[in-house]
Design a protein around this motif. Sequence first.
Motif, PDB file in Angstrom:
ATOM      1  N   SER A 127      39.529  28.862  42.755  1.00 44.57           N
ATOM      2  CA  SER A 127      40.340  30.046  43.041  1.00 44.57           C
ATOM      3  C   SER A 127      40.515  30.877  41.773  1.00 44.57           C
ATOM      4  N   PRO A 128      40.261  32.202  41.866  1.00 46.60           N
ATOM      5  CA  PRO A 128      40.467  33.058  40.704  1.00 46.60           C
ATOM      6  C   PRO A 128      41.926  33.483  40.539  1.00 46.60           C
ATOM      7  N   PHE A 129      42.792  33.035  41.425  1.00 44.81           N
ATOM      8  CA  PHE A 129      44.192  33.449  41.416  1.00 44.81           C
ATOM      9  C   PHE A 129      45.090  32.330  40.908  1.00 44.81           C
ATOM     10  N   PRO A 130      46.081  32.674  40.084  1.00 40.95           N
ATOM     11  CA  PRO A 130      47.033  31.645  39.649  1.00 40.95           C
ATOM     12  C   PRO A 130      47.905  31.224  40.833  1.00 40.95           C
ATOM     13  N   ASN A 131      48.171  29.939  40.928  1.00 39.31           N
ATOM     14  CA  ASN A 131      49.006  29.432  42.013  1.00 39.31           C
ATOM     15  C   ASN A 131      50.452  29.398  41.532  1.00 39.31           C
ATOM     16  N   GLU A 132      51.187  30.431  41.883  1.00 38.48           N
ATOM     17  CA  GLU A 132      52.576  30.533  41.438  1.00 38.48           C
ATOM     18  C   GLU A 132      53.488  29.694  42.327  1.00 38.48           C
ATOM     19  N   ILE A 133      54.422  29.014  41.713  1.00 38.86           N
ATOM     20  CA  ILE A 133      55.358  28.171  42.450  1.00 38.86           C
ATOM     21  C   ILE A 133      56.139  29.017  43.457  1.00 38.86           C
ATOM     22  N   GLY A 134      56.199  28.537  44.683  1.00 38.89           N
ATOM     23  CA  GLY A 134      56.939  29.239  45.727  1.00 38.89           C
ATOM     24  C   GLY A 134      56.142  30.330  46.416  1.00 38.89           C
ATOM     25  N   LYS A 135      54.895  30.551  45.985  1.00 37.86           N
ATOM     26  CA  LYS A 135      54.081  31.612  46.586  1.00 37.86           C
ATOM     27  C   LYS A 135      52.738  31.065  47.076  1.00 37.86           C
ATOM     28  N   THR A 136      52.738  29.837  47.564  1.00 37.87           N
ATOM     29  CA  THR A 136      51.476  29.239  47.979  1.00 37.87           C
ATOM     30  C   THR A 136      50.854  29.954  49.170  1.00 37.87           C
ATOM     31  N   ARG A 137      51.647  30.416  50.116  1.00 40.45           N
ATOM     32  CA  ARG A 137      51.102  31.135  51.286  1.00 40.45           C
ATOM     33  C   ARG A 137      50.381  32.405  50.832  1.00 40.45           C
ATOM     34  N   VAL A 138      50.971  33.111  49.876  1.00 45.36           N
ATOM     35  CA  VAL A 138      50.341  34.321  49.330  1.00 45.36           C
ATOM     36  C   VAL A 138      49.025  33.941  48.652  1.00 45.36           C
ATOM     37  N   HIS A 139      49.036  32.844  47.918  1.00 48.23           N
ATOM     38  CA  HIS A 139      47.830  32.365  47.238  1.00 48.23           C
ATOM     39  C   HIS A 139      46.729  32.072  48.252  1.00 48.23           C
ATOM     40  N   TRP A 140      47.042  31.349  49.314  1.00 45.71           N
ATOM     41  CA  TRP A 140      46.044  31.017  50.336  1.00 45.71           C
ATOM     42  C   TRP A 140      45.481  32.273  50.982  1.00 45.71           C
ATOM     43  N   ASP A 141      46.359  33.227  51.316  1.00 44.02           N
ATOM     44  CA  ASP A 141      45.908  34.466  51.943  1.00 44.02           C
ATOM     45  C   ASP A 141      44.989  35.246  51.007  1.00 44.02           C
ATOM     46  N   ARG A 142      45.350  35.303  49.726  1.00 45.46           N
ATOM     47  CA  ARG A 142      44.521  36.011  48.748  1.00 45.46           C
ATOM     48  C   ARG A 142      43.167  35.313  48.593  1.00 45.46           C
ATOM     49  N   TYR A 143      43.174  33.989  48.574  1.00 49.87           N
ATOM     50  CA  TYR A 143      41.919  33.254  48.411  1.00 49.87           C
ATOM     51  C   TYR A 143      41.023  33.445  49.637  1.00 49.87           C
ATOM     52  N   LYS A 144      41.596  33.374  50.818  1.00 48.59           N
ATOM     53  CA  LYS A 144      40.811  33.568  52.042  1.00 48.59           C
ATOM     54  C   LYS A 144      40.193  34.966  52.062  1.00 48.59           C
ATOM     55  N   THR A 145      40.972  35.976  51.702  1.00 47.69           N
ATOM     56  CA  THR A 145      40.465  37.348  51.643  1.00 47.69           C
ATOM     57  C   THR A 145      39.343  37.446  50.599  1.00 47.69           C
ATOM     58  N   HIS A 146      39.513  36.763  49.473  1.00 48.81           N
ATOM     59  CA  HIS A 146      38.504  36.740  48.417  1.00 48.81           C
ATOM     60  C   HIS A 146      37.183  36.169  48.939  1.00 48.81           C
ATOM     61  N   VAL A 147      37.226  35.030  49.611  1.00 46.52           N
ATOM     62  CA  VAL A 147      36.003  34.394  50.117  1.00 46.52           C
ATOM     63  C   VAL A 147      35.352  35.280  51.177  1.00 46.52           C
ATOM     64  N   LEU A 148      36.144  35.778  52.114  1.00 47.61           N
ATOM     65  CA  LEU A 148      35.589  36.609  53.187  1.00 47.61           C
ATOM     66  C   LEU A 148      35.039  37.935  52.664  1.00 47.61           C
ATOM     67  N   GLY A 149      35.560  38.405  51.530  1.00 50.29           N
ATOM     68  CA  GLY A 149      35.107  39.670  50.961  1.00 50.29           C
ATOM     69  C   GLY A 149      34.022  39.531  49.907  1.00 50.29           C
ATOM     70  N   THR A 150      33.557  38.301  49.660  1.00 49.81           N
ATOM     71  CA  THR A 150      32.522  38.060  48.658  1.00 49.81           C
ATOM     72  C   THR A 150      31.275  37.541  49.368  1.00 49.81           C
ATOM     73  N   PRO A 151      30.263  38.396  49.540  1.00 48.48           N
ATOM     74  CA  PRO A 151      29.063  37.977  50.283  1.00 48.48           C
ATOM     75  C   PRO A 151      28.411  36.701  49.750  1.00 48.48           C
ATOM     76  N   GLU A 152      28.417  36.507  48.427  1.00 43.83           N
ATOM     77  CA  GLU A 152      27.817  35.298  47.846  1.00 43.83           C
ATOM     78  C   GLU A 152      28.531  34.043  48.358  1.00 43.83           C
ATOM     79  N   LEU A 153      29.860  34.088  48.401  1.00 44.46           N
ATOM     80  CA  LEU A 153      30.624  32.933  48.868  1.00 44.46           C
ATOM     81  C   LEU A 153      30.499  32.749  50.375  1.00 44.46           C
ATOM     82  N   LEU A 154      30.589  33.832  51.098  1.00 49.28           N
ATOM     83  CA  LEU A 154      30.488  33.773  52.555  1.00 49.28           C
ATOM     84  C   LEU A 154      29.142  33.185  52.984  1.00 49.28           C
ATOM     85  N   GLY A 155      28.081  33.610  52.316  1.00 48.87           N
ATOM     86  CA  GLY A 155      26.753  33.101  52.639  1.00 48.87           C
ATOM     87  C   GLY A 155      26.539  31.656  52.217  1.00 48.87           C
TER      88      GLY A 155
END
Length: 124
Positions: free
Chosen positions: A43-71
Amino acid sequence: MADSTTTKPRVSPAVRAGEAIDVYIGPDRPSAKSQLRATKWSSPFPNEIGKTRVHWDRYKTHVLGTPELLGALPELRGRHLQCTCNQPYCHGHILADLVETQYRRTILAAQVRIKSAVPFYAVP
């Protein structure tokens, strides 16, 4: 090694020193005991305490928006994903869910193509 009967990757948080690693998805953790290096799945995002849901959403968006990862998601099918986090649920579970979803969509699309290739009068 991928298991042909399993589609969803297995996720293990908290890699321990000396443990065999199938696919490492955590951040850089260089130390005297292990030289764990970030991979494209880290994950390129820091996992801040108390914000894990935000972290997961950002990571999912990152993977879905990166063709190299999606493929590359199919290469994780049936693999053991390992991270260094100590949480019962981490971004590895997001990856596992994306792999499973992509695999199911591929199977469904193949079934639709097969059914549409059969003449309607041949279907009982």
